[in-house]
Design a protein around this motif. Structure first.
Motif, PDB file in Angstrom:
ATOM      1  N   ALA A   2       0.842  -1.209   0.021  1.00 28.97           N
ATOM      2  CA  ALA A   2       0.014   0.070  -0.120  1.00 28.97           C
ATOM      3  C   ALA A   2       0.878   1.271   0.204  1.00 28.97           C
ATOM      4  O   ALA A   2       0.572   2.306  -0.603  1.00 28.97           O
ATOM      5  CB  ALA A   2      -0.904   0.018   1.226  1.00 28.97           C
ATOM      6  N   ALA A   3       1.802   1.238   0.844  1.00 28.44           N
ATOM      7  CA  ALA A   3       2.775   2.466   0.910  1.00 28.44           C
ATOM      8  C   ALA A   3       3.350   2.740  -0.449  1.00 28.44           C
ATOM      9  O   ALA A   3       3.368   3.472  -1.121  1.00 28.44           O
ATOM     10  CB  ALA A   3       3.896   2.037   1.919  1.00 28.44           C
ATOM     11  N   ALA A   4       3.680   1.527  -1.307  1.00 28.01           N
ATOM     12  CA  ALA A   4       4.582   1.702  -2.627  1.00 28.01           C
ATOM     13  C   ALA A   4       3.509   2.367  -3.471  1.00 28.01           C
ATOM     14  O   ALA A   4       3.958   3.178  -4.422  1.00 28.01           O
ATOM     15  CB  ALA A   4       4.902   0.257  -3.015  1.00 28.01           C
ATOM     16  N   ALA A   5       2.454   1.852  -3.444  1.00 27.02           N
ATOM     17  CA  ALA A   5       1.364   2.386  -4.435  1.00 27.02           C
ATOM     18  C   ALA A   5       0.919   3.632  -4.226  1.00 27.02           C
ATOM     19  O   ALA A   5       0.967   4.501  -5.229  1.00 27.02           O
ATOM     20  CB  ALA A   5      -0.001   1.398  -4.246  1.00 27.02           C
ATOM     21  N   ALA A   6       0.927   4.110  -2.926  1.00 26.34           N
ATOM     22  CA  ALA A   6       0.622   5.547  -2.694  1.00 26.34           C
ATOM     23  C   ALA A   6       1.688   6.517  -3.166  1.00 26.34           C
ATOM     24  O   ALA A   6       1.806   7.416  -3.731  1.00 26.34           O
ATOM     25  CB  ALA A   6       0.340   5.596  -0.997  1.00 26.34           C
ATOM     26  N   GLU A   7       3.022   6.139  -2.962  1.00 24.84           N
ATOM     27  CA  GLU A   7       4.072   6.884  -3.181  1.00 24.84           C
ATOM     28  C   GLU A   7       4.316   6.957  -5.052  1.00 24.84           C
ATOM     29  O   GLU A   7       4.554   7.735  -5.407  1.00 24.84           O
ATOM     30  CB  GLU A   7       5.439   6.352  -2.720  1.00 24.84           C
ATOM     31  CG  GLU A   7       6.568   7.188  -3.064  1.00 24.84           C
ATOM     32  CD  GLU A   7       6.523   8.568  -2.802  1.00 24.84           C
ATOM     33  OE1 GLU A   7       7.492   9.578  -3.380  1.00 24.84           O
ATOM     34  OE2 GLU A   7       5.772   8.936  -1.988  1.00 24.84           O
ATOM     35  N   LEU A   8       4.055   5.883  -5.411  1.00 23.87           N
ATOM     36  CA  LEU A   8       4.094   5.699  -7.093  1.00 23.87           C
ATOM     37  C   LEU A   8       2.839   6.696  -7.516  1.00 23.87           C
ATOM     38  O   LEU A   8       3.050   7.135  -8.490  1.00 23.87           O
ATOM     39  CB  LEU A   8       3.831   4.396  -7.545  1.00 23.87           C
ATOM     40  CG  LEU A   8       4.808   3.358  -7.461  1.00 23.87           C
ATOM     41  CD1 LEU A   8       4.430   1.980  -7.699  1.00 23.87           C
ATOM     42  CD2 LEU A   8       6.136   3.812  -8.323  1.00 23.87           C
ATOM     43  N   GLY A   9       1.765   6.732  -6.707  1.00 25.84           N
ATOM     44  CA  GLY A   9       0.675   7.663  -7.382  1.00 25.84           C
ATOM     45  C   GLY A   9       1.083   9.027  -6.872  1.00 25.84           C
ATOM     46  O   GLY A   9       0.670   9.688  -8.047  1.00 25.84           O
ATOM     47  N   ARG A  10       1.574   9.179  -6.031  1.00 22.26           N
ATOM     48  CA  ARG A  10       2.116  10.670  -5.698  1.00 22.26           C
ATOM     49  C   ARG A  10       3.191  11.175  -6.602  1.00 22.26           C
ATOM     50  O   ARG A  10       2.983  12.119  -7.114  1.00 22.26           O
ATOM     51  CB  ARG A  10       2.828  10.546  -4.175  1.00 22.26           C
ATOM     52  CG  ARG A  10       2.996  12.195  -3.880  1.00 22.26           C
ATOM     53  CD  ARG A  10       3.872  12.082  -2.813  1.00 22.26           C
ATOM     54  NE  ARG A  10       5.264  11.849  -2.988  1.00 22.26           N
ATOM     55  CZ  ARG A  10       5.981  12.577  -3.446  1.00 22.26           C
ATOM     56  NH1 ARG A  10       5.734  13.438  -3.869  1.00 22.26           N
ATOM     57  NH2 ARG A  10       7.412  12.088  -3.711  1.00 22.26           N
ATOM     58  N   GLN A  11       4.061  10.220  -6.942  1.00 21.78           N
ATOM     59  CA  GLN A  11       5.025  10.609  -7.904  1.00 21.78           C
ATOM     60  C   GLN A  11       4.673  10.724  -9.318  1.00 21.78           C
ATOM     61  O   GLN A  11       5.023  11.804 -10.233  1.00 21.78           O
ATOM     62  CB  GLN A  11       6.358   9.808  -7.956  1.00 21.78           C
ATOM     63  CG  GLN A  11       7.093   9.611  -6.673  1.00 21.78           C
ATOM     64  CD  GLN A  11       8.220   8.751  -6.633  1.00 21.78           C
ATOM     65  OE1 GLN A  11       8.620   8.376  -7.738  1.00 21.78           O
ATOM     66  NE2 GLN A  11       8.999   8.599  -5.781  1.00 21.78           N
ATOM     67  N   ALA A  12       3.735   9.973  -9.822  1.00 27.91           N
ATOM     68  CA  ALA A  12       3.204   9.987 -11.100  1.00 27.91           C
ATOM     69  C   ALA A  12       2.424  11.209 -11.282  1.00 27.91           C
ATOM     70  O   ALA A  12       2.422  11.963 -12.379  1.00 27.91           O
ATOM     71  CB  ALA A  12       2.141   8.923 -11.333  1.00 27.91           C
ATOM     72  N   ALA A  13       1.446  11.738 -10.299  1.00 25.06           N
ATOM     73  CA  ALA A  13       0.698  12.929 -10.255  1.00 25.06           C
ATOM     74  C   ALA A  13       1.633  14.155 -10.213  1.00 25.06           C
ATOM     75  O   ALA A  13       1.492  15.156 -11.156  1.00 25.06           O
ATOM     76  CB  ALA A  13      -0.055  13.074  -9.136  1.00 25.06           C
ATOM     77  N   VAL A  14       2.827  14.200  -9.586  1.00 21.82           N
ATOM     78  CA  VAL A  14       3.609  15.255  -9.426  1.00 21.82           C
ATOM     79  C   VAL A  14       4.471  15.387 -10.982  1.00 21.82           C
ATOM     80  O   VAL A  14       4.704  16.509 -11.459  1.00 21.82           O
ATOM     81  CB  VAL A  14       4.899  15.052  -8.383  1.00 21.82           C
ATOM     82  CG1 VAL A  14       5.748  16.300  -8.617  1.00 21.82           C
ATOM     83  CG2 VAL A  14       4.235  15.437  -6.976  1.00 21.82           C
ATOM     84  N   ALA A  15       4.780  14.393 -11.452  1.00 24.35           N
ATOM     85  CA  ALA A  15       5.224  14.482 -12.685  1.00 24.35           C
ATOM     86  C   ALA A  15       4.360  14.617 -14.120  1.00 24.35           C
ATOM     87  O   ALA A  15       4.928  14.920 -14.908  1.00 24.35           O
ATOM     88  CB  ALA A  15       5.964  13.073 -13.182  1.00 24.35           C
ATOM     89  N   GLY A  16       3.178  14.682 -13.903  1.00 25.77           N
ATOM     90  CA  GLY A  16       2.042  14.820 -14.789  1.00 25.77           C
ATOM     91  C   GLY A  16       1.745  13.764 -15.754  1.00 25.77           C
ATOM     92  O   GLY A  16       1.236  13.686 -16.724  1.00 25.77           O
ATOM     93  N   THR A  17       1.885  12.583 -15.028  1.00 21.64           N
ATOM     94  CA  THR A  17       1.502  11.181 -15.717  1.00 21.64           C
ATOM     95  C   THR A  17       0.695  10.636 -14.842  1.00 21.64           C
ATOM     96  O   THR A  17       1.118   9.246 -14.299  1.00 21.64           O
ATOM     97  CB  THR A  17       2.780  10.301 -16.127  1.00 21.64           C
ATOM     98  OG1 THR A  17       3.336  10.023 -14.975  1.00 21.64           O
ATOM     99  CG2 THR A  17       3.541  11.252 -17.122  1.00 21.64           C
TER     100      THR A  17
END
Length: 125
Positions: free
Chosen positions: A11-26
């Motif tokens: 769950a922590a990895a999915a949350a961080e991946l989601g955060r990074q994707a949103a910040v990067a515009g993807t």
């Protein structure tokens, strides 16, 4: 995702991946690939977007893609994320199938040698 070729996300990895994707515009899309490591055979590299390949994991609205030729190496791995006030990073969780380095981002198949062939010192009598 091909059946049996999935990477497990905490769950922590999915949350961080989601955060990074949103910040990067993807939003919802990230890419993982493996590069040769020094302490173990492979090191994970995670970047935003769908750079190439096939989906290897999906959780909590994020899809993680990988090069098609690396799917077998990623099969059965567990990706986690640990963060604190001094930073954070993605970690491969050790299992019966993989051996991880102390850094947590590098791994080798459990049956493979720890060092490259010929790296050992001279034999002693």
């Amino acid at each position: 995702m091909p059946k049996g070729h999935s990477l497990l996300l905490s769950a922590a990895a999915a949350a961080e991946l989601g955060r990074q994707a949103a910040v990067a515009g993807t939003p919802g899309v990230m890419h993982i690939d493996l590069v040769e490591g020094s302490c173990e055979r492979w090191v994970i590299r995670i970047r935003p977007g769908h750079l190439a390949g096939q989906p290897v994991a999906r959780a909590d609205g994020i899809t993680l893609f990988a090069p098609a030729d690396q799917g077998e190496r990623l099969a059965g791995l567990q990706l986690d994320y640990r963060g604190d006030l001094s930073g954070g990073g993605f970690l491969v969780r050790p299992s019966a199938e993989v051996r991880t380095c102390a850094c947590g981002a590098a791994f080798s198949p459990a049956g493979s040698p720890a060092e490259p062939a010929g790296a050992a010192g001279p034999a002693t009598k």
